[in-house]
Design a protein around this motif. Sequence first.
Motif, PDB file in Angstrom:
ATOM      1  N   PHE B  78       1.250  -1.437   0.113  1.00  0.00           N
ATOM      2  CA  PHE B  78      -0.025  -0.164  -0.009  1.00  0.00           C
ATOM      3  C   PHE B  78       1.181   1.189  -0.093  1.00  0.00           C
ATOM      4  N   TRP B  80       3.544   1.643  -1.296  1.00  0.00           N
ATOM      5  CA  TRP B  80       4.294   1.609  -2.782  1.00  0.00           C
ATOM      6  C   TRP B  80       2.708   2.472  -3.651  1.00  0.00           C
ATOM      7  N   TYR B  81       2.089   1.278  -3.447  1.00  0.00           N
ATOM      8  CA  TYR B  81       0.555   2.061  -4.506  1.00  0.00           C
ATOM      9  C   TYR B  81       0.228   3.246  -4.129  1.00  0.00           C
ATOM     10  N   PHE B  82      -0.026   3.889  -2.898  1.00  0.00           N
ATOM     11  CA  PHE B  82      -1.076   4.777  -2.679  1.00  0.00           C
ATOM     12  C   PHE B  82       0.334   5.614  -2.024  1.00  0.00           C
ATOM     13  N   PRO B  85       3.341   7.541  -4.277  1.00  0.00           N
ATOM     14  CA  PRO B  85       2.647   8.259  -4.902  1.00  0.00           C
ATOM     15  C   PRO B  85       2.551  10.312  -4.956  1.00  0.00           C
ATOM     16  N   MET B  91       5.544   9.107  -9.515  1.00  0.00           N
ATOM     17  CA  MET B  91       5.610   7.286  -9.320  1.00  0.00           C
ATOM     18  C   MET B  91       4.307   7.051  -9.876  1.00  0.00           C
ATOM     19  N   GLN B  92       3.079   8.036  -9.608  1.00  0.00           N
ATOM     20  CA  GLN B  92       1.917   7.698  -9.856  1.00  0.00           C
ATOM     21  C   GLN B  92       2.027   7.097 -11.621  1.00  0.00           C
ATOM     22  N   VAL B  94       4.166   4.834 -12.889  1.00  0.00           N
ATOM     23  CA  VAL B  94       4.778   2.983 -12.479  1.00  0.00           C
ATOM     24  C   VAL B  94       3.509   2.560 -12.666  1.00  0.00           C
ATOM     25  N   LEU B  99       5.174  -1.956  -9.099  1.00  0.00           N
ATOM     26  CA  LEU B  99       5.888  -1.707  -7.581  1.00  0.00           C
ATOM     27  C   LEU B  99       5.337  -2.764  -7.189  1.00  0.00           C
ATOM     28  N   VAL B 175      -3.782  -4.839  -5.275  1.00  0.00           N
ATOM     29  CA  VAL B 175      -3.197  -3.989  -6.178  1.00  0.00           C
ATOM     30  C   VAL B 175      -3.285  -3.192  -7.682  1.00  0.00           C
ATOM     31  N   SER B 176      -4.825  -4.317  -7.504  1.00  0.00           N
ATOM     32  CA  SER B 176      -5.850  -4.826  -9.553  1.00  0.00           C
ATOM     33  C   SER B 176      -4.015  -5.720 -10.391  1.00  0.00           C
TER      34      SER B 176
END
Lengths: 299, 238
Positions: B78, B80-82, B85, B91-92, B94, B99, B175-176
């Motif tokens: 989380f 890294w992902y939210f 960025p 980082m958005q 990437v 990630l 993360v989808s």
Amino acid sequence: MKKQLLALAISLIAAGGAYAQANDTIAKVKASGVITMGVRDSSGALAYTLGDGKYTGFHYDVCQHIIADLEKVVGKKLDIKYQLVTSQNRVPLVQNGTVDIECGSTTNNATRQKDVAFANTVYVEEVRIATKAASGINSVADLNGKNVATTTGTTSVQLLRKNERAKGIDFKEVFGKDHAESFLLLESGRADAFVMDGQILAGNIATAKNPADFKIVGEPLSVEPIAIMFRKDDPAFKKLANDTIAAMVKSGEMAKLYDKWFMQPIPPKNTKVGLPASEATKAAWANLNDKPAEDYLKK
Amino acid sequence: MDWQVFLNDDGSGRTYLQWMFDAWGWTLAVAGCSWVVAMVVGSLMGVLRTLPNSPWLVRLANAWVELFRNIPLLVQIFLWYFVLPKIFPAMQAVPGFTLVVFALGFFTSSRIAEQVRAGIQALPKGQRYAGMAVGFTTMQTYRYVILPMAFRIIFPPLTSESMNLLKNSSVAFAVSISELTMFAMQAQEETSRGVEVYLAVTALYAVSAFAVNRVMAFVEKKMQIPGFIVATGTGGGH
């Protein structure tokens, strides 16, 4: 090793036996004095937690009415146990008797009707698109080439996929592991839109840091009857639940409850969902039924 | 049981079976790429932690290990992902796959670094002195004397770590990434045939992890030094 196998076999048979005889809910709660209600932690205004093991919501209140009537029938006060369920485990938990009545946000569809039964629908959900107010997205067609968020373990994804194929629109699915995270995907810009049940979108927007940044757009992608779920093949309990619901609709209690949950400020943040009863919901009240989602689509 | 469910169309023109194999591919891709990151970074950090005359490099590597092994994996993902960025908007752009590969790779690298360090420190001091005695630089000592021994010693825990990595790749669903765990959750919701779906996914995880185990065991056997480490297959408590 043999002993272990024997023990396993015995416990399986025992479990099977319990499974077979658990279908008479009224007799079961009469004998035990306990009823287990399946609840959700974040199904919008339909069912959610206030923290600290307390649950509330529109469907929760309807269930409390049903249980009050059940208490009259069995002639004693019941001890209500709450069991938190998820999209993944709710159907199995109702099937195996852990949960007697599920008061969350379960879509009544034909696949599920093979495994469980539903009370008459009192809330019809419309699947909608939420997006940022400044995004320029106004309909499904505008989703072409966009990232669309939705929540893992919900039927909206499947719907989206069918729409995508039918209309020749190409968008990328991104999945949040729950509604809060799907909304975070939209908020943080990882997704351009969030497709989900209207009241969940409305609820998430209402509690967002800046509600004015978001809007709900486009035609409903689908309508889905959401209903209270219980075990299959239990006509006595089903009749009791449906009688309660019919009485609530007749007395105007249902409309009052709807207003309480969807139009008035609700705890914990005292924000309004602000979603007036849809035509489909009003039609469901006028003509009570437990038709699955498939019948709604045929219209 | 109704295994026919895998032949149903999921709405986009592919069957659930095809979808499951796609998902399996994603699981293997996430695990494979993360494994490379974890091995490279983990070995580097493990070596840095044992350098004799570079206290700052040792501290840096120690900090790396403590940072990545003290935060739960899901939380790291989380972050890294939210969170990152939000701080660094660049980082958005990437992709989630990259990630998650780095998050999982770095998390596992801290554990591998510990194993590498343990392996190096398990060697008798004389090995390092032997390298020095023949005039090797520190680099050469590691390259020709210490690491070839240390990696053989730590092969069994590395096998476990590689299998863990494959199983940990299930967090990628957060993360989808459309991998096996997400397939399981989604397909069981759409088909209401959870038992079949979860059994199939369980089998695929078991097969994949066991394959990793067999490959690692094969390499371990080929690499063992006769007389130094007890041959595999003779140990164990059966």
